[in-house]
Design an enzyme around this catalytic site. Sequence first.
Site, PDB file in Angstrom:
ATOM      1  N   SER A 162      59.390 -15.359 -30.030  1.00 26.01           N
ATOM      2  CA  SER A 162      60.437 -16.349 -30.231  1.00 26.01           C
ATOM      3  C   SER A 162      60.569 -17.302 -29.062  1.00 26.01           C
ATOM      4  O   SER A 162      59.957 -17.127 -28.007  1.00 26.01           O
ATOM      5  CB  SER A 162      61.773 -15.664 -30.496  1.00 26.01           C
ATOM      6  OG  SER A 162      62.329 -15.255 -29.275  1.00 26.01           O
ATOM      7  N   GLY A 163      61.406 -18.306 -29.273  1.00 25.43           N
ATOM      8  CA  GLY A 163      61.638 -19.327 -28.262  1.00 25.43           C
ATOM      9  C   GLY A 163      62.809 -19.004 -27.361  1.00 25.43           C
ATOM     10  O   GLY A 163      63.172 -19.801 -26.506  1.00 25.43           O
ATOM     11  N   ASP A 164      63.429 -17.829 -27.560  1.00 26.65           N
ATOM     12  CA  ASP A 164      64.529 -17.440 -26.688  1.00 26.65           C
ATOM     13  C   ASP A 164      64.496 -15.923 -26.543  1.00 26.65           C
ATOM     14  O   ASP A 164      63.483 -15.303 -26.870  1.00 26.65           O
ATOM     15  CB  ASP A 164      65.861 -17.975 -27.264  1.00 26.65           C
ATOM     16  CG  ASP A 164      66.881 -18.284 -26.163  1.00 26.65           C
ATOM     17  OD1 ASP A 164      66.960 -17.491 -25.208  1.00 26.65           O
ATOM     18  OD2 ASP A 164      67.590 -19.298 -26.264  1.00 26.65           O
ATOM     19  N   ASP A 165      65.576 -15.323 -26.041  1.00 29.06           N
ATOM     20  CA  ASP A 165      65.546 -13.888 -25.767  1.00 29.06           C
ATOM     21  C   ASP A 165      65.217 -13.083 -27.039  1.00 29.06           C
ATOM     22  O   ASP A 165      65.759 -13.354 -28.107  1.00 29.06           O
ATOM     23  CB  ASP A 165      66.904 -13.447 -25.219  1.00 29.06           C
ATOM     24  CG  ASP A 165      67.276 -14.220 -23.955  1.00 29.06           C
ATOM     25  OD1 ASP A 165      66.377 -14.525 -23.155  1.00 29.06           O
ATOM     26  OD2 ASP A 165      68.472 -14.528 -23.783  1.00 29.06           O
TER      27      ASP A 165
END
Length: 483
Positions: A261-264
């Site tokens: 993913s693009g975040d946590d």
Amino acid sequence: MKLLWKAHMRVQVIRLVYALLLVILLSSDVAESRKSKTVTTSFVYSAINCRAHSASLTDFGGIGDGKTSNTKAFQSAISHLSQYASKGGAQLYVPAGKWLTGSFSLTSHFTLYLNKDAVLLASQNISEWPVIEPLPSYGRGRDAAAGRYTSLIFGTNLTDVIVTGDNGTIDGQGAFWWQKFHKKKLKYTRPYLIELMFSDSIQISNLTLLNSPSWNVHPVYSSNIIIKGITIIAPVTSPNTDGINPDSCTNTRIEDCYIVSGDDCVAVKSGWDEYGIKFGWPTKQLVIRRLTCISPYSATIALGSEMSGGIQDVRAEDITAIHTESGIRIKTAVGRGGYVKDIYVQRMTMHTMKWAFWMTGNYGSHADKNYDPNALPEIKGINYRDMVADEVTMAGNLEGISNDQFTGICIANVTISMAAKSKKQPWTCSDVEGITSGVTPKPCNLLPDQGPEKITTTCEFPTETLPIDMLELKKCTSSIKLP
Ligand SMILES: *[C@@H]1O[C@H](CO)[C@@H](O)[C@H](O)[C@H]1NC(C)=O
Ligand SMILES: *[C@@H]1O[C@H](CO)[C@@H](O)[C@H](O)[C@H]1NC(C)=O
Ligand SMILES: *[C@@H]1O[C@H](CO)[C@@H](O)[C@H](O)[C@H]1NC(C)=O
Ligand SMILES: *[C@@H]1O[C@H](CO)[C@@H](O)[C@H](O)[C@H]1NC(C)=O
Ligand SMILES: *[C@@H]1O[C@H](CO)[C@@H](O)[C@H](O)[C@H]1NC(C)=O
């Protein structure tokens, strides 16, 4: 005469044969069509509860052509099935197909089941996304201060709700929303893929979630939650596509998930600044195991940054991070208040990381200017052990808050191999207090080494089980008639 009679007989016989053939053909036709009306599919899955009643989305006018909106079909199916809540519960089966839909809400004692070839496609028609109030513990939406678009699959004040399948897909078609976000054209906060609020007994399992507009799975103000066997995939540059965000939740188990993913990958939260402090709902009793994370710009497991209701008793084990910015990251700030305490992580493997360990006391990012500068977070009892990492740029960057030290930090049996281009100083520490044992490279002086003989007894992982680990899944066998 005799010849004529013979010829006549022959004609009769031929006619009879034709007639018989016709009858056979016709009756087999009928059988065919009867059969196609009663194709019965059976499916087996494990769940917190099985259901007495079943229906298919196609019974409510659903059309899986990828073009027709099924929002109304979902809504009427679920509203119809809600009558069985007190009669053994109901499940809605989504067959193979591409089912375009806007937001819809679940009901109690209910299962949404996706066939392996079923794809829910999130609608890009903004009027199919009703706007609701910001979360009370956040005080505002994250993208825009006003309301927020309701999640694709939403539920509030429910008990016993399941979203599962044979690895069916939910595709958020997020590019539409990411563009609006980048161009600052959002009037309201982006929707999530699955959000359940104020609910108890939740299962989300065996699904693939693609391209969420924002966060993927968001249980909030809820308890007794199992999230298992979920594959989450979004471009690593997509904005705020957090994987799983337990937020002010009690008793949660996240297992066997694979997240790019693009975040946590997992972000543990409990509300923002003065709103979170006032609401005061912690996230506690959280188990995370067998998680694989790929997130080059974010954390494998983040605690915060919104943690104002407190985060306590988190246990993570058998975690793999690949090409991820950081391993475990604590994010907080002056004004958050709340606490992060009794955190335990064991058996983590990391490959190609910027930081293995990261704690940030000055994360900033406030809900508004009214945060209380005296609301200091309490960060205490953070335990990491039995870890191996390679290709790491910095072993640890541990930054507490001056006059608000992060205490009881414990790291044992951790071997970190630095990348060729790593920093000269593998550790930087400020305003932290704790101990280490058997850690390479040698940690900073604020975390004194207890000696190798203490390696097994330092920062021990708790042995007693949490209530969510007592919950066993039942085997549910169902069948459904499809057109
Ligand atoms: C997930 O799928 C696996 C393999 O098909 C199955 O054995 C298991 O029961 C499912 N689990 C859940 C929680 O749905
Ligand atoms: C968008 O959704 C609304 C509400 O369901 C509907 O009335 C409208 O026709 C849809 N627009 C398009 C372009 O499909
Ligand atoms: C849901 O539960 C919360 C907390 O108990 C309550 O404040 C809220 O009014 C309920 N909402 C609905 C729609 O019933
Ligand atoms: C589910 O589907 C995804 C996407 O196709 C795949 O990567 C994953 O391995 C599948 N999971 C299981 C358990 O089959
Ligand atoms: C240290 O951690 C490794 C896994 O990284 C494990 O195999 C080993 O048993 C641990 N050693 C001790 C002394 O706990």
